[in-house]
Design an enzyme around this catalytic site. Sequence first.
Site, mmCIF file in Angstrom:
data_model
loop_
_atom_site.group_PDB
_atom_site.id
_atom_site.type_symbol
_atom_site.label_atom_id
_atom_site.label_comp_id
_atom_site.label_asym_id
_atom_site.label_seq_id
_atom_site.Cartn_x
_atom_site.Cartn_y
_atom_site.Cartn_z
ATOM 1 N N ASP A 48 0.846 -1.192 0.000
ATOM 2 C CA ASP A 48 0.000 0.000 0.000
ATOM 3 C C ASP A 48 0.882 1.241 0.000
ATOM 4 O O ASP A 48 1.731 1.418 0.884
ATOM 5 C CB ASP A 48 -0.909 0.007 1.234
ATOM 6 C CG ASP A 48 -2.056 0.992 1.077
ATOM 7 O OD1 ASP A 48 -2.619 1.059 -0.025
ATOM 8 O OD2 ASP A 48 -2.391 1.677 2.051
ATOM 9 N N HIS A 88 -3.457 14.103 0.661
ATOM 10 C CA HIS A 88 -3.620 13.259 1.842
ATOM 11 C C HIS A 88 -2.389 13.341 2.743
ATOM 12 O O HIS A 88 -2.508 13.479 3.971
ATOM 13 C CB HIS A 88 -3.857 11.812 1.411
ATOM 14 C CG HIS A 88 -3.949 10.838 2.536
ATOM 15 N ND1 HIS A 88 -4.901 10.928 3.531
ATOM 16 C CD2 HIS A 88 -3.190 9.741 2.843
ATOM 17 C CE1 HIS A 88 -4.739 9.936 4.394
ATOM 18 N NE2 HIS A 88 -3.700 9.206 4.004
ATOM 19 N N GLU A 144 -10.611 4.234 3.996
ATOM 20 C CA GLU A 144 -9.647 4.948 3.162
ATOM 21 C C GLU A 144 -10.009 4.704 1.707
ATOM 22 O O GLU A 144 -9.979 3.558 1.235
ATOM 23 C CB GLU A 144 -8.209 4.482 3.438
ATOM 24 C CG GLU A 144 -7.687 4.950 4.785
ATOM 25 C CD GLU A 144 -6.171 4.779 4.906
ATOM 26 O OE1 GLU A 144 -5.599 3.960 4.172
ATOM 27 O OE2 GLU A 144 -5.579 5.470 5.755
ATOM 28 N N GLU A 194 -9.332 4.333 -1.792
ATOM 29 C CA GLU A 194 -8.147 4.034 -2.591
ATOM 30 C C GLU A 194 -8.542 3.293 -3.866
ATOM 31 O O GLU A 194 -9.685 2.867 -4.035
ATOM 32 C CB GLU A 194 -7.163 3.155 -1.802
ATOM 33 C CG GLU A 194 -6.744 3.704 -0.455
ATOM 34 C CD GLU A 194 -5.560 2.948 0.135
ATOM 35 O OE1 GLU A 194 -4.816 2.313 -0.649
ATOM 36 O OE2 GLU A 194 -5.389 2.991 1.373
ATOM 37 N N ASP A 199 -8.965 0.466 2.270
ATOM 38 C CA ASP A 199 -7.978 -0.037 3.230
ATOM 39 C C ASP A 199 -8.383 0.459 4.612
ATOM 40 O O ASP A 199 -7.858 1.451 5.112
ATOM 41 C CB ASP A 199 -6.577 0.454 2.850
ATOM 42 C CG ASP A 199 -5.494 -0.230 3.664
ATOM 43 O OD1 ASP A 199 -5.723 -1.369 4.105
ATOM 44 O OD2 ASP A 199 -4.424 0.368 3.853
ATOM 45 N N ARG A 240 -7.413 4.093 13.434
ATOM 46 C CA ARG A 240 -6.481 5.214 13.601
ATOM 47 C C ARG A 240 -5.814 5.237 14.972
ATOM 48 O O ARG A 240 -4.644 5.613 15.088
ATOM 49 C CB ARG A 240 -7.217 6.547 13.371
ATOM 50 C CG ARG A 240 -7.842 6.708 11.997
ATOM 51 C CD ARG A 240 -6.795 6.745 10.913
ATOM 52 N NE ARG A 240 -7.390 7.005 9.606
ATOM 53 C CZ ARG A 240 -6.728 6.978 8.467
ATOM 54 N NH1 ARG A 240 -5.440 6.691 8.463
ATOM 55 N NH2 ARG A 240 -7.337 7.207 7.320
ATOM 56 N N GLN A 292 -3.231 2.416 15.043
ATOM 57 C CA GLN A 292 -2.126 2.782 14.153
ATOM 58 C C GLN A 292 -1.238 3.874 14.766
ATOM 59 O O GLN A 292 -0.012 3.820 14.681
ATOM 60 C CB GLN A 292 -2.673 3.252 12.807
ATOM 61 C CG GLN A 292 -1.601 3.592 11.783
ATOM 62 C CD GLN A 292 -2.187 4.139 10.489
ATOM 63 O OE1 GLN A 292 -3.400 4.164 10.302
ATOM 64 N NE2 GLN A 292 -1.327 4.580 9.598
ATOM 65 N N LYS A 340 -4.076 -1.871 10.403
ATOM 66 C CA LYS A 340 -4.449 -2.043 8.994
ATOM 67 C C LYS A 340 -4.787 -3.484 8.628
ATOM 68 O O LYS A 340 -5.599 -3.718 7.741
ATOM 69 C CB LYS A 340 -3.279 -1.604 8.094
ATOM 70 C CG LYS A 340 -2.945 -0.132 8.174
ATOM 71 C CD LYS A 340 -3.960 0.688 7.404
ATOM 72 C CE LYS A 340 -3.452 2.102 7.192
ATOM 73 N NZ LYS A 340 -4.382 2.894 6.370
ATOM 74 N N THR A 348 -9.085 -5.436 4.397
ATOM 75 C CA THR A 348 -8.991 -4.557 3.234
ATOM 76 C C THR A 348 -9.993 -5.075 2.213
ATOM 77 O O THR A 348 -9.994 -6.269 1.896
ATOM 78 C CB THR A 348 -7.570 -4.582 2.628
ATOM 79 O OG1 THR A 348 -6.638 -4.124 3.607
ATOM 80 C CG2 THR A 348 -7.483 -3.706 1.391
ATOM 81 N N GLU A 358 -9.380 12.932 7.733
ATOM 82 C CA GLU A 358 -9.292 14.265 7.139
ATOM 83 C C GLU A 358 -10.633 14.999 7.181
ATOM 84 O O GLU A 358 -10.683 16.188 7.496
ATOM 85 C CB GLU A 358 -8.829 14.147 5.683
ATOM 86 C CG GLU A 358 -7.422 13.602 5.517
ATOM 87 C CD GLU A 358 -7.113 13.319 4.060
ATOM 88 O OE1 GLU A 358 -6.783 14.273 3.328
ATOM 89 O OE2 GLU A 358 -7.215 12.148 3.648
#
Length: 420
Positions: A130, A137, A203, A205, A237, A241, A244, A257, A261, A368
């Site tokens: 990834d 971002h 996320e 992606e 993904d 948070r 992580q 993570k 996924t 975000e």
Amino acid sequence: MVLKSFVEVQPDSHFPIQNLPYGVFRPAPGSEPRPGVAIGEYVLDLSVVASAGLFDGPVLKNSDCFNQVNLNKFVGLGRPAWKEARVTLQKLLSATEPTLRDNPSLRQKALVPVVQVQMLLPVVIGDYTDFFASMHHAKNCGLIFRGPENPINPNWFHIPIAYHGRASSIVISGTDIIRPRGQGHPPGNSPPYFGPSRKLDFEMEMAAVVGPGNELGKPVDVNEAADHIFGLVLMNDWSARDIQAWEYVPLGPFLGKSFGTTISPWIVTLDALEPFASDAPKKNPPPLPYLAEKISKNYDISLQVSIKPAGEEDRCIVTRSNFKHLYWTITQQLAHHTINGCNLRPGDLLGTGTISGPEPESYGCLLELTWNGQKPLSLGGSTRKFLEDGDEVIFTGCCKGDGYLVGFGTCSGKILPSPS
């Protein structure tokens, strides 16, 4: 003249004859998986087409790649096979070609209504990487966690940053995601807490599916990298948070993570995306020679994320972005991945990282969109800082052609409670 299929395709369908994305499906419960392509509301069974001897080109005529339970053998054959298959399938499905159109028994066998099938992972994914390829971002994450003085680390503008993900927990769209447990980032100097993630995020992606690999010790030239990419899928993904944030120093993401996924079932080929190619952002500073592309391009793919809050019927659109915002292209990502001699294999997956645009309404994750929970997001009658149990997240993506769409369908998953 616009190419038309004898199969009826609605104007808002993601799967016209200009697309023909590849997937793997079961036509009935308990049946053997087999490769197919999407056309309108149907799946064309490629094992049936192959058994009828309709792949008669030099590359595919004697190949058993469409009699496999995954697409790995086909994607490993490379661009000559992909182009030959596309030409053959577009001819077979065109409104002017009688071979399939005027053969009722073969047509009934080959075309399966998509509502009847079970979609599976299209390839066996041996390895998953990834990247962190969106400048917007990267900047937003830096502003949130480090402040405005140095939001993006200097190395980011020189190399496509990535981490090695967990291939075993990649699942197909529609699979529920269990809220992970782990250690969370403690406030101040207190001990870390343990339990279900309190900051579960999506996320937005996309991911490139690797075609032919490269030998160990032999890097792929950046200007030849497109021949090693079969196509793209949507990818979520999922990210815890809080887990992580506590674990990522000094080696990067791990349990935050690897719990799940999600990818969409249909791989849209680069050939289908070529009409929607767009210039990639200008690199400043210029990249080192091994990353300097003669033609540096992205694709104009509109991306959208909706959340269907727990217990509610309606979904709310929370962000709209575009694949063209990526700073590092998928070909630069692949070339960088192999520059040290790392060998890629057919079916490997290369995620782009979160694809955020320049405006707040185009940010690609809740981290975000809510600025790490400081600005709760309105979802009709409720608000969210991060995802709650029962929330369903739905990604869509498509390119807009002249009177048709080339799309990816959906990539969805619902959050289930953490086990007690």
